[in-house]
Design a protein around this motif. Structure first.
Motif, PDB file in Angstrom:
ATOM      1  N   ILE A   1     -24.590 -55.898  26.425  1.00 27.87           N
ATOM      2  CA  ILE A   1     -24.626 -57.065  25.536  1.00 27.87           C
ATOM      3  C   ILE A   1     -23.355 -57.122  24.690  1.00 27.87           C
TER       4      ILE A   1
ATOM      5  N   LEU B   1     -20.444 -58.233  26.908  1.00 30.27           N
ATOM      6  CA  LEU B   1     -20.549 -59.669  27.174  1.00 30.27           C
ATOM      7  C   LEU B   1     -20.122 -60.481  25.948  1.00 30.27           C
ATOM      8  N   PHE B   2     -20.551 -60.055  24.773  1.00 29.89           N
ATOM      9  CA  PHE B   2     -20.160 -60.731  23.534  1.00 29.89           C
ATOM     10  C   PHE B   2     -18.648 -60.657  23.334  1.00 29.89           C
TER      11      PHE B   2
ATOM     12  N   GLY C   1     -28.199 -51.129  27.564  1.00 26.96           N
ATOM     13  CA  GLY C   1     -28.439 -52.530  27.234  1.00 26.96           C
ATOM     14  C   GLY C   1     -27.534 -53.003  26.104  1.00 26.96           C
ATOM     15  N   SER C   2     -27.402 -52.179  25.070  1.00 26.91           N
ATOM     16  CA  SER C   2     -26.525 -52.523  23.945  1.00 26.91           C
ATOM     17  C   SER C   2     -25.075 -52.623  24.391  1.00 26.91           C
TER      18      SER C   2
END
Length: 144
Positions: free
Chosen positions: A10, A13-14, A6-7
């Motif tokens: 994310i 994506l960032f 998940g990290s």
């Protein structure tokens, strides 16, 4: 493993958002900050979109009792404005204005940038080490 994945997603994506928005290009950022000269207001749209996503995201997240991958939310408890905050924010702003990088875009730019981003990264790490040393020294002298 779920937390790591998940990290990673994310963070990816960032980072992609920083690349697409051109926040990794220090010339673009410096043109945005040059309000008295050849100002480029296009990053206002990036900031506006970030605020909109954050506003909606917080409304959705705080309806939950806990995060998806964690025991609880970790929120700041201090609300005061102290000397450390003012100095840190000032140094951050001065550094951003001088070179056009801040930490997130600089780390992302390491994958696509040249040597200037490496120098910035080294200076940033050096600044973190010096700050930690100063804070540690002050804590020692205050307890003595």
């Amino acid at each position: 493993m779920k937390n790591f994945l998940g990290s990673f997603v994310i963070g990816l994506l960032f980072g992609l958002g920083l690349v697409v928005s051109m926040m990794v290009n220090p010339l673009k950022v410096l043109a945005f900050l040059d309000v008295a000269g050849a100002w480029d207001p296009s990053l206002l749209f990036v900031m506006g979109a970030a605020l909109a996503v954050t506003f909606i995201g917080y409304r959705l997240v705080f309806k939950r009792t806990a995060p998806l991958w964690g025991a609880g939310f970790s929120l700041p408890t201090r609300r005061d404005v102290d000397q450390r905050l003012l100095i840190g924010a000032s140094l951050f702003g001065i550094g951003w204005g001088l070179v056009g990088f801040c930490p997130g875009p600089a780390i992302t730019a390491l994958a696509v940038g040249g040597m200037e981003v490496v120098y910035f990264g080294l200076a940033m790490v050096f600044g973190m080490i010096v700050t930690r040393f100063i804070v540690h020294r002050r804590a020692q002298s205050a307890s003595a």
